[in-house]
Design a protein around this motif. Structure first.
Motif, PDB file in Angstrom:
ATOM      1  N   SER A 147      -9.028 -17.429  -6.507  1.00  0.00           N
ATOM      2  CA  SER A 147      -8.751 -16.406  -5.238  1.00  0.00           C
ATOM      3  C   SER A 147      -8.598 -14.991  -5.736  1.00  0.00           C
ATOM      4  N   VAL A 148      -8.139 -14.813  -7.198  1.00  0.00           N
ATOM      5  CA  VAL A 148      -8.076 -13.495  -7.540  1.00  0.00           C
ATOM      6  C   VAL A 148      -9.508 -12.868  -7.698  1.00  0.00           C
ATOM      7  N   LEU A 149     -10.452 -13.660  -8.246  1.00  0.00           N
ATOM      8  CA  LEU A 149     -11.862 -13.063  -8.309  1.00  0.00           C
ATOM      9  C   LEU A 149     -12.422 -12.883  -7.072  1.00  0.00           C
ATOM     10  N   ASN A 150     -12.018 -13.531  -5.791  1.00  0.00           N
ATOM     11  CA  ASN A 150     -12.465 -13.463  -4.616  1.00  0.00           C
ATOM     12  C   ASN A 150     -11.905 -12.520  -3.730  1.00  0.00           C
ATOM     13  N   CYS A 151     -10.621 -11.936  -4.309  1.00  0.00           N
ATOM     14  CA  CYS A 151      -9.711 -10.928  -3.710  1.00  0.00           C
ATOM     15  C   CYS A 151     -10.576  -9.755  -3.358  1.00  0.00           C
ATOM     16  N   GLN A 152     -10.223  -8.610  -2.327  1.00  0.00           N
ATOM     17  CA  GLN A 152     -11.125  -7.429  -2.425  1.00  0.00           C
ATOM     18  C   GLN A 152     -10.170  -6.206  -2.568  1.00  0.00           C
ATOM     19  N   ILE A 153     -10.740  -4.995  -2.926  1.00  0.00           N
ATOM     20  CA  ILE A 153     -10.204  -3.612  -3.552  1.00  0.00           C
ATOM     21  C   ILE A 153     -11.190  -2.798  -2.494  1.00  0.00           C
ATOM     22  N   PRO A 154     -10.511  -2.520  -1.635  1.00  0.00           N
ATOM     23  CA  PRO A 154     -11.257  -1.176  -0.762  1.00  0.00           C
ATOM     24  C   PRO A 154     -11.344   0.147  -1.384  1.00  0.00           C
ATOM     25  N   VAL A 155     -12.098   0.879  -1.462  1.00  0.00           N
ATOM     26  CA  VAL A 155     -12.081   2.136  -1.965  1.00  0.00           C
ATOM     27  C   VAL A 155     -12.857   2.921  -1.045  1.00  0.00           C
ATOM     28  N   PRO A 156     -11.884   4.019  -0.452  1.00  0.00           N
ATOM     29  CA  PRO A 156     -10.311   3.953  -0.554  1.00  0.00           C
ATOM     30  C   PRO A 156      -9.589   2.727   0.170  1.00  0.00           C
ATOM     31  N   ASP A 157      -8.529   2.760   0.159  1.00  0.00           N
ATOM     32  CA  ASP A 157      -7.989   1.693   1.089  1.00  0.00           C
ATOM     33  C   ASP A 157      -7.793   2.423   2.602  1.00  0.00           C
ATOM     34  N   PRO A 158      -7.656   1.251   3.488  1.00  0.00           N
ATOM     35  CA  PRO A 158      -7.802   1.741   4.879  1.00  0.00           C
ATOM     36  C   PRO A 158      -6.875   2.986   5.308  1.00  0.00           C
ATOM     37  N   GLY A 159      -5.933   3.271   4.493  1.00  0.00           N
ATOM     38  CA  GLY A 159      -4.721   4.402   4.844  1.00  0.00           C
ATOM     39  C   GLY A 159      -5.477   5.647   4.661  1.00  0.00           C
ATOM     40  N   ARG A 160      -6.590   5.662   3.667  1.00  0.00           N
ATOM     41  CA  ARG A 160      -7.260   6.912   3.284  1.00  0.00           C
ATOM     42  C   ARG A 160      -8.770   6.892   3.930  1.00  0.00           C
ATOM     43  N   ALA A 161      -9.205   5.755   4.770  1.00  0.00           N
ATOM     44  CA  ALA A 161     -10.379   5.973   5.372  1.00  0.00           C
ATOM     45  C   ALA A 161     -10.888   7.109   5.599  1.00  0.00           C
ATOM     46  N   GLY A 162     -12.217   7.369   5.107  1.00  0.00           N
ATOM     47  CA  GLY A 162     -12.836   8.669   5.490  1.00  0.00           C
ATOM     48  C   GLY A 162     -12.798   9.591   4.333  1.00  0.00           C
ATOM     49  N   SER A 163     -11.807   9.388   3.487  1.00  0.00           N
ATOM     50  CA  SER A 163     -11.881  10.188   2.289  1.00  0.00           C
ATOM     51  C   SER A 163     -12.906   9.892   1.187  1.00  0.00           C
ATOM     52  N   TYR A 164     -13.352  10.818   0.435  1.00  0.00           N
ATOM     53  CA  TYR A 164     -13.957  10.802  -0.797  1.00  0.00           C
ATOM     54  C   TYR A 164     -13.279  10.538  -1.967  1.00  0.00           C
ATOM     55  N   PHE A 221     -17.285  11.804  -4.555  1.00  0.00           N
ATOM     56  CA  PHE A 221     -18.261  10.668  -4.330  1.00  0.00           C
ATOM     57  C   PHE A 221     -17.814   9.825  -2.949  1.00  0.00           C
ATOM     58  N   ALA A 222     -18.765   9.672  -2.049  1.00  0.00           N
ATOM     59  CA  ALA A 222     -18.608   9.147  -0.626  1.00  0.00           C
ATOM     60  C   ALA A 222     -18.197   7.611  -1.168  1.00  0.00           C
ATOM     61  N   PRO A 223     -17.338   6.685  -0.239  1.00  0.00           N
ATOM     62  CA  PRO A 223     -17.056   5.485  -0.653  1.00  0.00           C
ATOM     63  C   PRO A 223     -17.864   4.684  -0.648  1.00  0.00           C
ATOM     64  N   PRO A 224     -17.618   3.522  -1.273  1.00  0.00           N
ATOM     65  CA  PRO A 224     -18.848   2.234  -1.172  1.00  0.00           C
ATOM     66  C   PRO A 224     -18.644   1.810   0.027  1.00  0.00           C
ATOM     67  N   SER A 225     -19.842   1.186   0.368  1.00  0.00           N
ATOM     68  CA  SER A 225     -20.206   0.764   1.798  1.00  0.00           C
ATOM     69  C   SER A 225     -19.444  -0.453   2.035  1.00  0.00           C
ATOM     70  N   ARG A 226     -18.733  -1.248   1.035  1.00  0.00           N
ATOM     71  CA  ARG A 226     -17.962  -2.292   1.410  1.00  0.00           C
ATOM     72  C   ARG A 226     -16.920  -2.485   0.031  1.00  0.00           C
ATOM     73  N   PRO A 227     -15.730  -3.284   0.439  1.00  0.00           N
ATOM     74  CA  PRO A 227     -14.659  -3.247  -0.627  1.00  0.00           C
ATOM     75  C   PRO A 227     -15.438  -4.158  -2.177  1.00  0.00           C
ATOM     76  N   TYR A 228     -14.807  -3.856  -2.900  1.00  0.00           N
ATOM     77  CA  TYR A 228     -15.310  -4.639  -4.195  1.00  0.00           C
ATOM     78  C   TYR A 228     -14.521  -5.844  -4.230  1.00  0.00           C
ATOM     79  N   THR A 229     -14.968  -6.988  -4.985  1.00  0.00           N
ATOM     80  CA  THR A 229     -14.273  -8.122  -5.021  1.00  0.00           C
ATOM     81  C   THR A 229     -13.552  -8.091  -6.434  1.00  0.00           C
ATOM     82  N   GLY A 230     -12.680  -8.742  -6.749  1.00  0.00           N
ATOM     83  CA  GLY A 230     -12.128  -8.836  -7.857  1.00  0.00           C
ATOM     84  C   GLY A 230     -12.850  -9.327  -9.117  1.00  0.00           C
ATOM     85  N   GLN A 243     -20.775  -2.184 -14.496  1.00  0.00           N
ATOM     86  CA  GLN A 243     -20.814  -1.276 -13.472  1.00  0.00           C
ATOM     87  C   GLN A 243     -20.450  -1.904 -12.076  1.00  0.00           C
ATOM     88  N   LEU A 244     -19.898  -1.261 -11.355  1.00  0.00           N
ATOM     89  CA  LEU A 244     -19.683  -1.669 -10.011  1.00  0.00           C
ATOM     90  C   LEU A 244     -21.012  -1.575  -9.205  1.00  0.00           C
TER      91      LEU A 244
END
Length: 147
Positions: free
Chosen positions: A57-74, A90-99, A110-111
């Motif tokens: 589960s930890v390896l499949n969890c997600q980390i959004p960059v940035p988190d939804p509260g800062r969506a639209g930020s670089y 840097f523009a945010p990545p197109s999707r959250p990263y997995t654990g 590298q991400l």
């Protein structure tokens, strides 16, 4: 020869007063220890799959960059969030990263879809996550032994 055992109606042996001394406390303690050992072994067998599932589960969890509260930020090089199109960010990545992706990157990888500069900025952002931010629990789980 020993004393005969007497049988009750269920054909189970039972002791009478003249059958000799009762089992010693050491024998009783040994039996209890063996029973507890058997219980402990079955508990370990039951817990290990749960730990394996948690690790998955930890390896499949997600980390959004940035988190939804800062969506639209670089993301600035130091990992802070800045207004969109801020120079040197840097523009945010197109999707959250997995654990799993973050764990690999923290170990020197590298991400996905990042270059060396954006990778460093994104990892700096992730390292700065605090309780209450999206992705914090996932990141904190990666820091635990076995995570």
């Amino acid at each position: 020869m020993g004393h005969p055992l007497h049988m009750d109606e269920t054909t189970q042996p039972y002791r009478t007063d003249d059958d000799g001394p009762e089992p010693s406390r050491a024998a009783t303690s040994s039996r209890r220890a063996l029973m507890l050992g058997a219980i402990g072994a079955s508990t370990v067998v039951a817990i290990r799959p749960a730990l394996a599932q948690t690790t998955g589960s930890v390896l499949n969890c997600q980390i959004p960059v940035p988190d939804p509260g800062r969506a639209g930020s670089y993301i600035a090089r130091d990992g802070s969030t800045v207004p969109a199109r801020t120079q040197g960010s840097f523009a945010p990545p197109s999707r959250p990263y997995t654990g799993e992706e973050v764990k690999r990157a923290l170990q020197g990888g590298q991400l996905p879809n990042s270059n060396s500069l954006s990778n460093r900025a994104y990892l700096n952002y992730i390292r700065r996550l605090q309780r209450g931010q999206g992705g914090f629990t996932c990141y904190a789980s990666l820091q635990m032994p076995g995570g």
